[in-house]
Design an enzyme around this catalytic site. Sequence first.
Site, PDB file in Angstrom:
ATOM      1  N   LYS A  88       0.556  -1.101   0.102  1.00 23.29           N
ATOM      2  CA  LYS A  88      -0.107  -0.226   0.140  1.00 23.29           C
ATOM      3  C   LYS A  88       1.020   1.226  -0.013  1.00 23.29           C
ATOM      4  O   LYS A  88       0.465   2.438  -0.690  1.00 23.29           O
ATOM      5  CB  LYS A  88      -1.047  -0.159   1.223  1.00 23.29           C
ATOM      6  CG  LYS A  88      -0.232   0.076   2.540  1.00 23.29           C
ATOM      7  CD  LYS A  88      -1.052   0.141   3.591  1.00 23.29           C
ATOM      8  CE  LYS A  88      -0.559  -0.140   5.162  1.00 23.29           C
ATOM      9  NZ  LYS A  88      -0.009   1.140   5.602  1.00 23.29           N
ATOM     10  N   THR A  89       1.860   1.112   0.721  1.00 25.80           N
ATOM     11  CA  THR A  89       2.845   2.495   0.450  1.00 25.80           C
ATOM     12  C   THR A  89       3.234   2.703  -0.944  1.00 25.80           C
ATOM     13  O   THR A  89       3.450   3.779  -1.281  1.00 25.80           O
ATOM     14  CB  THR A  89       4.060   2.097   1.502  1.00 25.80           C
ATOM     15  OG1 THR A  89       3.668   1.747   2.821  1.00 25.80           O
ATOM     16  CG2 THR A  89       4.832   3.531   1.452  1.00 25.80           C
TER      17      THR A  89
ATOM     18  N   ASP B 222      -3.389   7.391   4.981  1.00 28.31           N
ATOM     19  CA  ASP B 222      -3.014   6.120   5.241  1.00 28.31           C
ATOM     20  C   ASP B 222      -3.531   5.792   6.369  1.00 28.31           C
ATOM     21  O   ASP B 222      -4.058   6.480   7.476  1.00 28.31           O
ATOM     22  CB  ASP B 222      -1.535   6.329   5.199  1.00 28.31           C
ATOM     23  CG  ASP B 222      -0.717   4.674   5.067  1.00 28.31           C
ATOM     24  OD1 ASP B 222      -1.704   3.729   4.878  1.00 28.31           O
ATOM     25  OD2 ASP B 222       0.370   4.389   5.279  1.00 28.31           O
ATOM     26  N   GLU B 223      -3.541   4.479   6.786  1.00 28.13           N
ATOM     27  CA  GLU B 223      -3.985   3.634   8.144  1.00 28.13           C
ATOM     28  C   GLU B 223      -5.325   4.168   8.276  1.00 28.13           C
ATOM     29  O   GLU B 223      -5.566   4.787   9.503  1.00 28.13           O
ATOM     30  CB  GLU B 223      -3.132   4.108   9.306  1.00 28.13           C
ATOM     31  CG  GLU B 223      -1.532   3.636   8.964  1.00 28.13           C
ATOM     32  CD  GLU B 223      -1.352   2.278   8.786  1.00 28.13           C
ATOM     33  OE1 GLU B 223      -2.379   1.261   8.911  1.00 28.13           O
ATOM     34  OE2 GLU B 223      -0.245   1.757   8.823  1.00 28.13           O
TER      35      GLU B 223
ATOM     36  N   GLN C  59      -6.886  -4.318  10.599  1.00 30.96           N
ATOM     37  CA  GLN C  59      -5.792  -3.851  11.164  1.00 30.96           C
ATOM     38  C   GLN C  59      -6.030  -2.651  12.061  1.00 30.96           C
ATOM     39  O   GLN C  59      -5.059  -1.763  12.567  1.00 30.96           O
ATOM     40  CB  GLN C  59      -4.535  -3.236  10.357  1.00 30.96           C
ATOM     41  CG  GLN C  59      -4.042  -4.672   9.616  1.00 30.96           C
ATOM     42  CD  GLN C  59      -2.839  -4.228   8.525  1.00 30.96           C
ATOM     43  OE1 GLN C  59      -1.694  -3.825   9.300  1.00 30.96           O
ATOM     44  NE2 GLN C  59      -2.699  -4.467   7.376  1.00 30.96           N
TER      45      GLN C  59
ATOM     46  N   ARG D 133       3.560  -9.126  10.343  1.00 26.88           N
ATOM     47  CA  ARG D 133       4.712  -8.462  10.377  1.00 26.88           C
ATOM     48  C   ARG D 133       5.886  -9.576   9.844  1.00 26.88           C
ATOM     49  O   ARG D 133       6.949  -8.893   9.244  1.00 26.88           O
ATOM     50  CB  ARG D 133       5.111  -7.869  11.533  1.00 26.88           C
ATOM     51  CG  ARG D 133       4.295  -6.839  12.273  1.00 26.88           C
ATOM     52  CD  ARG D 133       3.788  -5.844  11.270  1.00 26.88           C
ATOM     53  NE  ARG D 133       2.471  -6.230  10.782  1.00 26.88           N
ATOM     54  CZ  ARG D 133       2.183  -5.183   9.789  1.00 26.88           C
ATOM     55  NH1 ARG D 133       2.705  -4.268   9.033  1.00 26.88           N
ATOM     56  NH2 ARG D 133       0.975  -5.742   9.105  1.00 26.88           N
TER      57      ARG D 133
END
Length: 743
Positions: free
Chosen positions: A32-33, A237-238, A268, A621
Amino acid sequence: MDLLAGLNDQQSAAVIHDGGPLLVVAGAGSGKTRVLTHRIAHLIHERGVSPYEILAITFTNKAADEMRERVGRLVGDRFVGLSREEDGTARVRRWGGMWVATFHSACSRLLRQEAHRLGYDNRFTIYDSSDSTRLVGICINDLGIDPKKITPRGAAAAISRAKNELIDFDAFALRARKDGTWYDRQVAEIYRAYQGRLHRASAFDFDDLLVKTVELFELFGDALDHWRQRFRYVLVDEWQDTNHAQYELVRLLCWEHRNLSVVGDSDQSIYGFRGADIRNILDFELDFPDATRVTLDRNYRSTQTILDAANAVIAHNLQRIPKHLWTDVGAGAPIVSYTGENEHDEAAFVAEETARLAEQGEFSPGDCAVFYRTNAQSRLLEEVLVRLGMPYQVVGGTRFYDRAEIKDLLAYLRVIVNPADDVSARRILNVPRRGIGARTEAALDLFAGQERIPFLEACRRVEETQLAARAVGAVSGFVQLIDDLRAAVDTGELSLREIVELVWTRTRYLAELEAERTVEALGRVENVRELATVADEFAARQPDATLPELLESIALVSEQDQLGEGAPRLVLMTMHNAKGLEFPVVFMVGMEDSVFPHHLTLGDPGALEEERRLCYVAMTRAQQRLYLTRAWHRTLFGATNANPPSRFLREVPAELVQDRSGDSGGPSRRGLAKAGARSQYQRDDDTDDGDLLVGDWILHPRFGTGQILELSGQPGSEEAVIRFDESGTKRLALAYAPLVKMW
DNA sequence: GCCTAGCCCATTTTT
DNA sequence: TGGGCTAGGC
């Protein structure tokens, strides 16, 4: 340049999307980044959008820096406000190009220009949570409320929750009067007083940065227009971790132009406890019916085994948009589970396994990370790691900027910048000691309240109070000191480092510490000196940096920001802090019900789902290896418990897991030996329970360490009288008691 | 006003 | 486990 090279179809679709709101549902590790950075580059390059018109919101400052760098590499540094030195180090130009920032730092920056409209000084101070708790405590005191019935922490939390929901003190009071409890009505009073104090101090707490920006937009149409036009493209983002205030902020900015892209993953969302509203992502398409949704479910990070495990766990949640991560990198190694006899054993396993991976040349300690649910769990991990000589770094825990000595120095700096900052002024009034006690402080505060002036101003007019001559002299000295410092700073001739040094010299702060000549004081001296280094580093990154800017950046640093400094080593952090990061090898420790999921969440289905999301975040992660460990017995806060395996552990399909608890001669032998080894760790496989003698030290899994006072009985039915350090003296049958000799 | 001892307490996650 | 706070003594 082909901005779509190497992107999959979904990623490309998100990058080139044109027109209207965009929701990117991005699973963990789905790039996504990359999508965000390429989308920004695409806007600039292909669509002629000026970087000046772009606002990108990230979750941490570190993420912001990274994004700025990555976009800079795609479109050129000058577009993102970076300038590069000959040696390649990046410097940030203050108002250059696009804004890449966290919500809080973006708001802070904006308010530096606008705060005066709301009746605050543009040089406002930012109060962190401990500052606000302190101020709430002062208000509770003012109102004559018993701080045992309503604790500053509790009230501060309630106020923060209200602010996250954009409920001001009037609305809060109204609601409390209508159908609130006595507690709510008291908090309403505290809220009002607290907000008044903040205003008088020209200070914003964390929540105010958001709330006041929203307020600005609602009250001043021209301000809203201005910033709306300025930020014609907004990317967040997030998104799953935004709260209502942040949502409202974004809505106000984007409602007209609708050039809003949000990226998030409902699975998340792990910050519900601080007001993040998972509905922001679940309901996005209701609020923006013209939104386009793109789902990224191809994972580029983990093995299929790890993904299967994470998918299986998260599938137990009801509140989610169903989604199934996949990858084509292959199954990879099985997930390893390990159950130690106790937490020492568990920690030793982690350390040994890290060492083993390093010996085999597979992964270096820097590739490995240990995640735990609560910071309290880090201590004994650290103990074991120190004993084994394994280099490690703890991210989070007691923050550098939370240390008393650092807060003291910062308080001086803050008062210099903002003389109205009462919390800071009162903090340093008698630090270092200058003979000003609680009574004097109270009298000054009362006077300040009567005259409606800042605390420091009250100090300046101390002679108008009824205080004794000695107190008047001491207070005048304090004011003189602050005046001298400010005069020196105002000349503009001092570097940031010199300012910091000036403060600790003039106040004699450092000298007093050095005079203590204790180990603790020595550590504090180092911390104090470290602050000068921080100032230097900040000035190096931003050559024209001012003192207010330094203070602002310090107020808004996050835990993750410290990561990656120095040599690579094993990293320890909470699962929350692990968000957004990735590691080849991940250990999740304390996989027990009531540790993780945390016992406070066990009765609450909603909270439990958040714990499960946290588990999902932590698991995803891991790139190649995932370890899930627990202990049969765990001592936490002095009490030993036998916790059942975490329900999350049971939700992982058994065929994905390889249990390694049986390694090296059985768990009990191994674990107990380790706990006993004090100065030097050694595997103690030859300890034999049969060899016990009077005077021996032993370890019992439940009662802890103890010494044998007496042995009696026939072979096979021997009994021992043991005096345990913690649990008193007991008589135990050797045949049954799981004792292990320590030394 | 200052210091210390002993108490008590709670004990998640943090921009 | 320890950290924060209060009460009591100097």
